[in-house]
Every structure is written in C-alpha cells, then in structure tokens.
Design a protein around this motif. Structure first.
Motif, PDB file in Angstrom:
ATOM      1  N   LEU A  58       0.828  -1.202   0.000  1.00  0.00           N
ATOM      2  CA  LEU A  58       0.000   0.000   0.000  1.00  0.00           C
ATOM      3  C   LEU A  58       0.861   1.251   0.000  1.00  0.00           C
ATOM      4  O   LEU A  58       1.839   1.357   0.759  1.00  0.00           O
ATOM      5  N   LEU A  59       0.488   2.224  -0.832  1.00  0.00           N
ATOM      6  CA  LEU A  59       1.172   3.512  -0.893  1.00  0.00           C
ATOM      7  C   LEU A  59       0.122   4.609  -0.877  1.00  0.00           C
ATOM      8  O   LEU A  59      -0.726   4.678  -1.780  1.00  0.00           O
ATOM      9  N   GLY A  60       0.139   5.454   0.171  1.00  0.00           N
ATOM     10  CA  GLY A  60      -0.860   6.505   0.270  1.00  0.00           C
ATOM     11  C   GLY A  60      -0.268   7.819   0.726  1.00  0.00           C
ATOM     12  O   GLY A  60       0.708   7.847   1.484  1.00  0.00           O
ATOM     13  N   HIS A  61      -0.876   8.921   0.280  1.00  0.00           N
ATOM     14  CA  HIS A  61      -0.452  10.260   0.671  1.00  0.00           C
ATOM     15  C   HIS A  61      -1.569  10.946   1.447  1.00  0.00           C
ATOM     16  O   HIS A  61      -2.742  10.861   1.077  1.00  0.00           O
ATOM     17  N   SER A  62      -1.216  11.614   2.553  1.00  0.00           N
ATOM     18  CA  SER A  62      -2.134  12.419   3.341  1.00  0.00           C
ATOM     19  C   SER A  62      -3.297  11.565   3.846  1.00  0.00           C
ATOM     20  O   SER A  62      -3.080  10.603   4.576  1.00  0.00           O
ATOM     21  N   MET A  63      -4.530  11.869   3.457  1.00  0.00           N
ATOM     22  CA  MET A  63      -5.653  11.021   3.853  1.00  0.00           C
ATOM     23  C   MET A  63      -5.466   9.603   3.346  1.00  0.00           C
ATOM     24  O   MET A  63      -5.875   8.636   3.995  1.00  0.00           O
ATOM     25  N   GLY A  64      -4.813   9.463   2.188  1.00  0.00           N
ATOM     26  CA  GLY A  64      -4.515   8.132   1.666  1.00  0.00           C
ATOM     27  C   GLY A  64      -3.515   7.375   2.519  1.00  0.00           C
ATOM     28  O   GLY A  64      -3.543   6.144   2.584  1.00  0.00           O
ATOM     29  N   VAL A  70       3.406  -1.120   3.979  1.00  0.00           N
ATOM     30  CA  VAL A  70       2.670   0.134   3.841  1.00  0.00           C
ATOM     31  C   VAL A  70       3.663   1.288   3.782  1.00  0.00           C
ATOM     32  O   VAL A  70       4.592   1.362   4.601  1.00  0.00           O
ATOM     33  N   VAL A  71       3.443   2.193   2.830  1.00  0.00           N
ATOM     34  CA  VAL A  71       4.153   3.477   2.810  1.00  0.00           C
ATOM     35  C   VAL A  71       3.113   4.575   2.998  1.00  0.00           C
ATOM     36  O   VAL A  71       2.142   4.657   2.225  1.00  0.00           O
ATOM     37  N   ALA A  72       3.302   5.418   4.012  1.00  0.00           N
ATOM     38  CA  ALA A  72       2.400   6.533   4.285  1.00  0.00           C
ATOM     39  C   ALA A  72       3.186   7.830   4.162  1.00  0.00           C
ATOM     40  O   ALA A  72       4.118   8.072   4.934  1.00  0.00           O
ATOM     41  N   LEU A  73       2.838   8.646   3.191  1.00  0.00           N
ATOM     42  CA  LEU A  73       3.518   9.911   2.930  1.00  0.00           C
ATOM     43  C   LEU A  73       2.702  11.055   3.523  1.00  0.00           C
ATOM     44  O   LEU A  73       1.526  11.228   3.168  1.00  0.00           O
ATOM     45  N   ALA A  74       3.314  11.818   4.425  1.00  0.00           N
ATOM     46  CA  ALA A  74       2.634  12.932   5.086  1.00  0.00           C
ATOM     47  C   ALA A  74       1.237  12.538   5.554  1.00  0.00           C
ATOM     48  O   ALA A  74       0.245  13.213   5.264  1.00  0.00           O
ATOM     49  N   PRO A  75       1.121  11.420   6.287  1.00  0.00           N
ATOM     50  CA  PRO A  75      -0.218  10.921   6.621  1.00  0.00           C
ATOM     51  C   PRO A  75      -0.932  11.809   7.635  1.00  0.00           C
ATOM     52  O   PRO A  75      -0.317  12.506   8.438  1.00  0.00           O
ATOM     53  N   TRP A  76      -2.235  11.752   7.575  1.00  0.00           N
ATOM     54  CA  TRP A  76      -3.103  12.513   8.469  1.00  0.00           C
ATOM     55  C   TRP A  76      -3.416  11.617   9.672  1.00  0.00           C
ATOM     56  O   TRP A  76      -4.343  10.834   9.661  1.00  0.00           O
ATOM     57  N   LEU A  77      -2.615  11.759  10.735  1.00  0.00           N
ATOM     58  CA  LEU A  77      -2.718  10.888  11.899  1.00  0.00           C
ATOM     59  C   LEU A  77      -3.022  11.696  13.143  1.00  0.00           C
ATOM     60  O   LEU A  77      -2.719  12.887  13.236  1.00  0.00           O
ATOM     61  N   GLY A  81      11.095   3.015  -3.659  1.00  0.00           N
ATOM     62  CA  GLY A  81      12.137   2.079  -3.261  1.00  0.00           C
ATOM     63  C   GLY A  81      11.667   1.133  -2.181  1.00  0.00           C
ATOM     64  O   GLY A  81      11.984  -0.065  -2.201  1.00  0.00           O
ATOM     65  N   PHE A  82      10.891   1.648  -1.221  1.00  0.00           N
ATOM     66  CA  PHE A  82      10.396   0.798  -0.134  1.00  0.00           C
ATOM     67  C   PHE A  82       9.390  -0.228  -0.658  1.00  0.00           C
ATOM     68  O   PHE A  82       9.412  -1.400  -0.248  1.00  0.00           O
ATOM     69  N   ILE A  83       8.495   0.207  -1.543  1.00  0.00           N
ATOM     70  CA  ILE A  83       7.542  -0.739  -2.128  1.00  0.00           C
ATOM     71  C   ILE A  83       8.277  -1.819  -2.908  1.00  0.00           C
ATOM     72  O   ILE A  83       7.999  -3.027  -2.761  1.00  0.00           O
ATOM     73  N   LEU A  84       9.238  -1.419  -3.737  1.00  0.00           N
ATOM     74  CA  LEU A  84       9.972  -2.395  -4.547  1.00  0.00           C
ATOM     75  C   LEU A  84      10.830  -3.308  -3.682  1.00  0.00           C
ATOM     76  O   LEU A  84      10.953  -4.512  -3.960  1.00  0.00           O
ATOM     77  N   ASP A  85      11.415  -2.760  -2.615  1.00  0.00           N
ATOM     78  CA  ASP A  85      12.209  -3.580  -1.707  1.00  0.00           C
ATOM     79  C   ASP A  85      11.326  -4.603  -0.995  1.00  0.00           C
ATOM     80  O   ASP A  85      11.707  -5.763  -0.820  1.00  0.00           O
ATOM     81  N   SER A  86      10.134  -4.183  -0.592  1.00  0.00           N
ATOM     82  CA  SER A  86       9.200  -5.100   0.068  1.00  0.00           C
ATOM     83  C   SER A  86       8.712  -6.160  -0.906  1.00  0.00           C
ATOM     84  O   SER A  86       8.568  -7.342  -0.547  1.00  0.00           O
ATOM     85  N   PHE A  87       8.466  -5.753  -2.137  1.00  0.00           N
ATOM     86  CA  PHE A  87       8.074  -6.699  -3.185  1.00  0.00           C
ATOM     87  C   PHE A  87       9.175  -7.732  -3.406  1.00  0.00           C
ATOM     88  O   PHE A  87       8.910  -8.937  -3.498  1.00  0.00           O
ATOM     89  N   ALA A  88      10.424  -7.276  -3.449  1.00  0.00           N
ATOM     90  CA  ALA A  88      11.547  -8.198  -3.619  1.00  0.00           C
ATOM     91  C   ALA A  88      11.658  -9.157  -2.446  1.00  0.00           C
ATOM     92  O   ALA A  88      11.874 -10.368  -2.625  1.00  0.00           O
ATOM     93  N   ALA A  89      11.500  -8.636  -1.223  1.00  0.00           N
ATOM     94  CA  ALA A  89      11.614  -9.483  -0.038  1.00  0.00           C
ATOM     95  C   ALA A  89      10.499 -10.528   0.017  1.00  0.00           C
ATOM     96  O   ALA A  89      10.706 -11.653   0.484  1.00  0.00           O
ATOM     97  N   SER A  90       9.312 -10.161  -0.463  1.00  0.00           N
ATOM     98  CA  SER A  90       8.169 -11.074  -0.388  1.00  0.00           C
ATOM     99  C   SER A  90       8.162 -12.108  -1.500  1.00  0.00           C
ATOM    100  O   SER A  90       7.572 -13.183  -1.336  1.00  0.00           O
TER     101      SER A  90
END
Length: 253
Positions: free
Chosen positions: A121-127, A143-150, A219-228
């Motif tokens: 999962l890759l989401g920005h702000s509310m995503g 999961v990658v959360a960019l500038a998430p609304w927490l 990079g994190f998504i691709l690294d996680s994909f590679a690891a899985s």
C-alpha cells in the motif's frame, strides 16, 4: 501521463448506501508483465469532510500518478501490478470513513483476481491514513504513508506484522509530523518493521525534495516486493543508500 499507466479499469458495482450523492470509485489497473507476483495499491489524499465526487483532474489523485508510473516501469516487468484507486468522495467524512470503504473494496477486487499474492500500500495524506487503517487485510505485506493525516487515536494494531515506512516533511502545515513520529514509536514492536523519515524543508504537497519522496516511497515498495517474492526489480539499492536497514527513529534527511 495517465494513459501510460492505465491498461484497464474496474467498475465499482457496489450499491449506493452513503449519505452523499451517488458516486463510483474507480480502479485503474496496470497489469504486470507476465505472471502477477504482487500488487501495489496507490491511494490519494483528500479533505476532512466532503461528499463531492472525486474527479481525475483533481490534484489529489493526479499527485499519485508519477509514483504509479515509476512502480509500473520498475516493478511491472518483474511481476508487480499497479492498481490506482480514485475514491468516490473527496472527504474522510467522520465515522463514515469513506476512503476506507473504497480501499476495502479495492482490496477485495485484488483478492478476487489475485488471491494470496502480496499487496503493498502507498498513500499520501488522507490516503496514508487510509493505508494504515486497511493494513490488516491478510494480503497486505507493507505500507508506505507519505505525510499521513494521523492523530493520537490512530490505531497501530492494524499494522501488526507489516513493514511500514512513514515519510513526513518537517515544514508540513496540513498534517502533523509530530503525530506521525508518535505513531511510528507506538508501532515499534507491533509492526514487523517501522521506519520514519523526516524530510528537512519539505511541506505537505511534496513539491520540495521531490526526488527523495519518490525514491523512498517507490524504493520501499519495490524492496518489500523483492523481499516477499524474490523478484529483483531496479530501485531497491537507492533506497538503502538513504535509509539503512538498521536505521533508528527518526531518520532526518
């Protein structure tokens, strides 16, 4: 740019039950080259309250297209499909949690087409908040959360056993980097791994230091994909040059 990443679309056939006007979510799917070994689901931002329908021309979904394009070009030949969700409504809408409903629907469509494959999962702000809220789906690995609304109440239990990266600019005035770092610290010992990166001089909309936003997230998504999966896509080496595997919280770049 949208035409370069969209191979097909999946219609939202759910019955309309919400308080807002009838609207449909939209899934744009860039299929993997060959067998699908994993799926990246890209989630956009929005507003606190709005039942206005999301349009393709709106900045929130458009902002995520470069991420989807990079994931498709670097991961697609290795078996990574990229699914991009456009929500029904622009708002979170309190207890209705409209984007969570849409993300759950998207995940059910992924499970229907690709049962058992790992999802990233890759989401920005509310995503970003949405991604963390639906991370308990059994197919989600990272999961990658960019500038998430927490907030202090955002639950961490849903990322149990998942790899998580949170990236937040230290000049963000829309969502709170303080809350994001506090969430990351609460998630230690719950998530399989948790990384938090503070980008010096960066704001909410990722205009500044755009290269780092992209290299970290993709990079994190691709690294996680590679690891899985054991796949070897390009882009993972660049991640570890800026985010060592043993990095402590927070990493300041």
């Amino acid at each position: 740019m949208e035409d370069t990443i969209v191979a097909r679309r999946i219609a939202d056939e759910r019955e309309h039950t919400g308080p807002g006007p009838a609207a449909r979510a939209d899934l744009s799917v860039a299929d993997a080259g060959g067998q699908t070994r994993g799926v990246a689901l890209v989630l956009h931002g929005g507003r606190a309250d709005s039942f206005d329908q999301v349009r393709a021309r709106h900045l929130s979904p458009a902002r995520m297209l470069p991420f989807a394009q990079t994931l498709r070009s670097q991961g697609g030949p290795h078996g990574l499909a990229v699914w991009t969700l456009r929500n029904r409504y622009r708002g979170w809408n309190g207890p209705d949690m409209s984007p969570v409903q849409d993300a759950r629907w998207a995940l059910s469509e992924i499970a229907r087409e690709h049962p058992g494959v790992p999802v990233f999962l890759l989401g920005h702000s509310m995503g970003g908040l949405t991604a963390l809220c639906v991370a308990d789906d059994p197919q989600v690995h990272a999961v990658v959360a960019l500038a998430p609304w927490l907030t202090a109440e955002t639950p961490v239990e849903r990322v149990a056993g998942r790899r998580v990266l949170i990236v937040h600019g230290d000049e963000d005035r829309w969502t709170s980097p303080v809350n994001s770092l506090a969430y990351a610290r609460r998630a230690e010992g719950v998530a399989a791994s948790i990384d938090y990166v503070s980008l010096t001089g960066a704001g909410h909309f990722m205009f500044r230091r755009v290269g780092l936003w992209n290299s970290l997230a993709n990079g994190f998504i691709l690294d996680s994909f590679a690891a899985s999966t054991g796949a070897e896509p390009a882009g993972t080496d660049a991640l570890r040059q800026v985010l060592p595997a043993t990095a402590a919280l927070p990493v300041v770049l």
